[in-house]
Design a protein around this motif. Structure first.
Motif, PDB file in Angstrom:
ATOM      1  N   SER A  28       0.827  -1.222   0.000  1.00  0.00           N
ATOM      2  CA  SER A  28       0.000   0.000   0.000  1.00  0.00           C
ATOM      3  C   SER A  28       0.857   1.265   0.000  1.00  0.00           C
ATOM      4  O   SER A  28       0.370   2.339  -0.333  1.00  0.00           O
ATOM      5  CB  SER A  28      -1.000  -0.004   1.158  1.00  0.00           C
ATOM      6  OG  SER A  28      -0.379  -0.422   2.337  1.00  0.00           O
ATOM      7  N   ARG A  31       1.311   3.254  -3.509  1.00  0.00           N
ATOM      8  CA  ARG A  31       0.447   4.339  -3.990  1.00  0.00           C
ATOM      9  C   ARG A  31       0.945   5.691  -3.474  1.00  0.00           C
ATOM     10  O   ARG A  31       1.130   6.617  -4.252  1.00  0.00           O
ATOM     11  CB  ARG A  31      -1.001   4.087  -3.554  1.00  0.00           C
ATOM     12  CG  ARG A  31      -1.921   5.192  -3.946  1.00  0.00           C
ATOM     13  CD  ARG A  31      -3.164   4.699  -4.669  1.00  0.00           C
ATOM     14  NE  ARG A  31      -3.871   5.833  -5.249  1.00  0.00           N
ATOM     15  CZ  ARG A  31      -3.605   6.311  -6.453  1.00  0.00           C
ATOM     16  NH1 ARG A  31      -2.691   5.763  -7.201  1.00  0.00           N
ATOM     17  NH2 ARG A  31      -4.287   7.333  -6.910  1.00  0.00           N
ATOM     18  N   ASN A  35       2.963   6.583  -6.427  1.00  0.00           N
ATOM     19  CA  ASN A  35       1.797   6.947  -7.213  1.00  0.00           C
ATOM     20  C   ASN A  35       1.441   5.869  -8.237  1.00  0.00           C
ATOM     21  O   ASN A  35       1.158   6.176  -9.396  1.00  0.00           O
ATOM     22  CB  ASN A  35       2.061   8.291  -7.904  1.00  0.00           C
ATOM     23  CG  ASN A  35       0.779   8.899  -8.426  1.00  0.00           C
ATOM     24  OD1 ASN A  35      -0.288   8.643  -7.870  1.00  0.00           O
ATOM     25  ND2 ASN A  35       0.881   9.674  -9.493  1.00  0.00           N
ATOM     26  N   SER A  37      -0.844   3.055 -10.081  1.00  0.00           N
ATOM     27  CA  SER A  37      -2.252   3.051 -10.450  1.00  0.00           C
ATOM     28  C   SER A  37      -3.105   2.406  -9.358  1.00  0.00           C
ATOM     29  O   SER A  37      -2.736   1.375  -8.787  1.00  0.00           O
ATOM     30  CB  SER A  37      -2.400   2.298 -11.775  1.00  0.00           C
ATOM     31  OG  SER A  37      -3.424   1.338 -11.719  1.00  0.00           O
ATOM     32  N   THR A  38      -4.247   3.024  -9.058  1.00  0.00           N
ATOM     33  CA  THR A  38      -5.160   2.505  -8.034  1.00  0.00           C
ATOM     34  C   THR A  38      -5.573   1.083  -8.370  1.00  0.00           C
ATOM     35  O   THR A  38      -5.642   0.220  -7.503  1.00  0.00           O
ATOM     36  CB  THR A  38      -6.448   3.365  -7.980  1.00  0.00           C
ATOM     37  OG1 THR A  38      -6.093   4.704  -8.240  1.00  0.00           O
ATOM     38  CG2 THR A  38      -7.142   3.250  -6.650  1.00  0.00           C
ATOM     39  N   ARG A  39      -5.857   0.880  -9.653  1.00  0.00           N
ATOM     40  CA  ARG A  39      -6.342  -0.422 -10.076  1.00  0.00           C
ATOM     41  C   ARG A  39      -5.276  -1.506  -9.857  1.00  0.00           C
ATOM     42  O   ARG A  39      -5.559  -2.604  -9.408  1.00  0.00           O
ATOM     43  CB  ARG A  39      -6.739  -0.362 -11.559  1.00  0.00           C
ATOM     44  CG  ARG A  39      -7.496  -1.561 -12.056  1.00  0.00           C
ATOM     45  CD  ARG A  39      -8.790  -1.738 -11.258  1.00  0.00           C
ATOM     46  NE  ARG A  39      -9.242  -3.113 -11.272  1.00  0.00           N
ATOM     47  CZ  ARG A  39     -10.303  -3.546 -11.950  1.00  0.00           C
ATOM     48  NH1 ARG A  39     -11.025  -2.708 -12.653  1.00  0.00           N
ATOM     49  NH2 ARG A  39     -10.640  -4.811 -11.912  1.00  0.00           N
ATOM     50  N   GLU A  41      -2.948  -1.395  -7.634  1.00  0.00           N
ATOM     51  CA  GLU A  41      -2.868  -1.621  -6.196  1.00  0.00           C
ATOM     52  C   GLU A  41      -4.010  -2.528  -5.724  1.00  0.00           C
ATOM     53  O   GLU A  41      -3.805  -3.447  -4.938  1.00  0.00           O
ATOM     54  CB  GLU A  41      -2.911  -0.278  -5.466  1.00  0.00           C
ATOM     55  CG  GLU A  41      -2.492  -0.416  -4.018  1.00  0.00           C
ATOM     56  CD  GLU A  41      -2.777   0.838  -3.204  1.00  0.00           C
ATOM     57  OE1 GLU A  41      -3.356   1.798  -3.744  1.00  0.00           O
ATOM     58  OE2 GLU A  41      -2.417   0.829  -2.028  1.00  0.00           O
ATOM     59  N   GLU A  42      -5.205  -2.276  -6.243  1.00  0.00           N
ATOM     60  CA  GLU A  42      -6.361  -3.113  -5.892  1.00  0.00           C
ATOM     61  C   GLU A  42      -6.128  -4.554  -6.321  1.00  0.00           C
ATOM     62  O   GLU A  42      -6.464  -5.487  -5.585  1.00  0.00           O
ATOM     63  CB  GLU A  42      -7.623  -2.594  -6.592  1.00  0.00           C
ATOM     64  CG  GLU A  42      -8.246  -1.385  -5.923  1.00  0.00           C
ATOM     65  CD  GLU A  42      -9.329  -0.732  -6.809  1.00  0.00           C
ATOM     66  OE1 GLU A  42      -9.733   0.378  -6.460  1.00  0.00           O
ATOM     67  OE2 GLU A  42      -9.704  -1.329  -7.846  1.00  0.00           O
TER      68      GLU A  42
END
Ligand code: ADP
Ligand code: MG
Length: 295
Positions: A28, A31, A35, A37-39, A41-42
């Motif tokens: 985590s 991010r 920085n 990508s959120t996706r 990381e998900e």
């Protein structure tokens, strides 16, 4: 640990150009610090990846920096080369998570460039992963697709007879068409050549990340070059630089002619073939050139 993180952040802010990338403690952090990508990381969380392994801790902070923008002082400290050559070599045991360590930066680099350039065509061959066997290549494709789910990054396994986009195809000399004489009737007619090119385009497999064995790619490449490739990843690099694969692997490397190419090598053992290549490079580059970072 939150306090510690804040201290690190504060320190990094104090210095104009931080010497070293920020340390990593969990996925985590990727991010906040890099920085990513959120996706992406998900997807990591969905796969149950929480704590990075040692090789991931060591390599991600370096490889998640945009292109070659590794601070020059840090580059010197880390012996990160900024000229053509091996940019990065990680030696870590089998099962230590090297696949994620190279896939995360490869996927994120593509997403980052895409976000920064709206004019970029949707799929541009930007990264090639070379692995010694088809089984391994297949596993890498599977792992990559899980990671890239929902990001729009297309990961393709090379197949016999498959066409991939190339640029700056060598015009004279022994390209395979000329060798087989199949473009003889196109000789002298520009239209014919164009039609030929258009036909080729139609059957080209769109891809962002290509995963291949040395042989499958070399058989396709011949004298073609890959100008768009920014990342060349050699998995099991000790095997790929073995006498058995060496010529093909080096051929693929020389086909990647982008000035921004980043070559990373991943291996479970140091091995004499890697050592040999590193030594050759060092000799070729003279004494003021940096060596290769080892993790
Ligand atoms: P290597 O290439 O170094 O031999 P792999 O990339 O094949 O290792 O990874 C081995 C296994 O470890 C895979 O099943 C992978 O899903 C798992 N793995 C990788 N990174 C992590 C992590 N950070 N946390 C938990 N499992 C992980
Ligand atoms: Mg592996």
């Amino acid at each position: 640990s939150k306090k510690k993180k804040e201290e690190v952040k504060a320190k990094a802010k104090d210095v104009k150009k931080p010497l070293f990338p920020q340390p990593l403690t969990s996925f985590s952090d990727l991010r906040s610090a890099y920085n990513i990508s959120t996706r992406l990381e998900e997807n990591l969380a969905k796969q149950g990846y929480r704590i990075p392994t040692e090789v991931q801790l060591g390599s991600l902070p370096l490889l998640l920096q945009p292109d070659r923008a590794i601070p020059s002082t840090a580059a010197e400290e880390l012996h990160f080369t900024t000229k053509s050559g091996i940019d990065f070599l990680a030696v870590a045991p089998t099962g230590s998570g090297k696949t994620l360590a190279f896939l995360i930066p490869a996927i994120n680099g593509i997403l980052r460039r895409r976000a920064g350039d709206a004019t970029q065509k949707e799929h541009v061959l930007e990264a090639i992963v070379v692995a010694p066997t088809r089984e391994l290549a297949h596993q890498i494709v599977n792992e990559g697709r899980k990671l890239a789910q929902g990001t729009g990054v297309k990961i393709v396994g090379m197949k016999r007879g498959m066409q991939i986009p190339t640029e700056g195809q060598v015009e004279d000399g022994a390209s395979d068409e000329e060798a087989s004489g199949s473009d003889q009737e196109a000789d002298g007619s520009e239209d014919e050549v164009k039609k030929d090119e258009a036909q080729k385009q139609m059957t080209t497999t769109k891809t962002d990340i290509l995963v291949t064995t040395p042989m499958l790619l070399q058989n396709f490449l011949k004298s073609r070059i890959l100008l768009t490739v920014k990342a060349l990843i050699l998995d099991e690099a000790d095997v790929l630089l073995d006498p058995l694969f060496r010529e093909q692997t080096l051929g693929i490397w020389s086909a990647c002619t982008s000035q921004h190419l980043r070559l990373t090598c991943w291996s479970a053992t140091m091995g004499s073939s890697i050592e040999g290549l590193v030594l050759e490079q060092l000799k070729a580059r003279e004494s003021d050139q940096p060596s290769v970072p080892l993790i």
